[in-house]
Design an enzyme around this catalytic site. Structure first.
Site, mmCIF file in Angstrom:
data_model
loop_
_atom_site.group_PDB
_atom_site.id
_atom_site.type_symbol
_atom_site.label_atom_id
_atom_site.label_comp_id
_atom_site.label_asym_id
_atom_site.label_seq_id
_atom_site.Cartn_x
_atom_site.Cartn_y
_atom_site.Cartn_z
ATOM 1 C CE1 TYR A 89 -4.121 -1.829 0.256
ATOM 2 C CE2 TYR A 89 -2.878 -3.209 1.771
ATOM 3 C CZ TYR A 89 -3.987 -2.999 0.972
ATOM 4 O OH TYR A 89 -4.953 -3.967 0.891
ATOM 5 C CG ASN A 112 -11.134 -3.789 -7.773
ATOM 6 O OD1 ASN A 112 -11.736 -3.434 -8.776
ATOM 7 N ND2 ASN A 112 -10.303 -4.810 -7.766
ATOM 8 C CB CYS A 120 -7.610 -5.065 -5.358
ATOM 9 S SG CYS A 120 -8.937 -6.268 -5.294
ATOM 10 C CG HIS A 121 -5.289 -10.638 -6.708
ATOM 11 N ND1 HIS A 121 -6.033 -10.134 -7.767
ATOM 12 C CD2 HIS A 121 -4.250 -11.315 -7.254
ATOM 13 C CE1 HIS A 121 -5.474 -10.510 -8.904
ATOM 14 N NE2 HIS A 121 -4.387 -11.232 -8.622
ATOM 15 C CD GLU A 147 -2.020 -12.922 -10.493
ATOM 16 O OE1 GLU A 147 -1.145 -12.104 -10.127
ATOM 17 O OE2 GLU A 147 -3.177 -12.574 -10.766
#
Length: 156
Positions: A89, A112, A120-121, A147
């Site tokens: 953040y 979001n 946003c993850h 990912e």
């Protein structure tokens, strides 16, 4: 228009129209009845399927999320985080030009409306911890592992 899509993380509800996709959210329900996908939502459904099959890393959807100018600015910054990477953040706040806006950035991140498409993850705490996630921290961990899978270690 809306349609439902079964994903490895639950049922996703995709909403939008000819102006673009306005909302994708994960539902806390197990069952759904397959329905015909409206033409305006076909690309979103196809791209989400591609993402979950591991074939798609970048969404190219026409998006039309509702939000304040600041929220949209944060969401644009989120879209710049590459697949398989994370940002804190604090890093996101610095990127937006206001290091003191951490809480506002976190709040915008939490609002979001386009689950997975606006990633946003990929935002974590400065200490590397998994912080709040509207879909549940277990889903955030799953997405980050999906990912960026751990490297296979040699056994011999």
């Amino acid at each position: 228009m809306t349609t439902l899509l079964k994903t490895p993380l639950g049922i996703a509800e995709v909403s939008g129209d000819e102006l673009g996709i306005s909302k994708i959210e994960i539902l806390d329900q197990e069952e759904f009845q397959q329905e015909e996908v409206p033409k305006e939502l076909e690309t979103a459904v196809d791209q989400l399927k591609g993402y979950f099959s591991g074939e798609l890393k970048n969404f190219t959807l026409k998006m039309n999320p509702a939000g304040t100018n600041f929220q949209k600015q944060v969401w644009q910054a989120l879209n710049k985080i590459p697949y398989g990477e994370t940002r804190s953040y604090l890093e996101l706040s610095k990127e937006l030009g206001n290091v003191k806006a951490i809480r506002a950035v976190a709040a915008a991140n939490g609002k979001n409306p386009l689950w997975i498409v606006i990633p946003c993850h990929r935002v974590i705490g400065s200490d590397g911890s998994l912080t709040g996630y509207a879909g549940g921290l277990w889903r955030k961990k799953w997405l980050l592992d999906f990912e960026n899978p751990p490297l296979q270690q040699e056994l011999f």
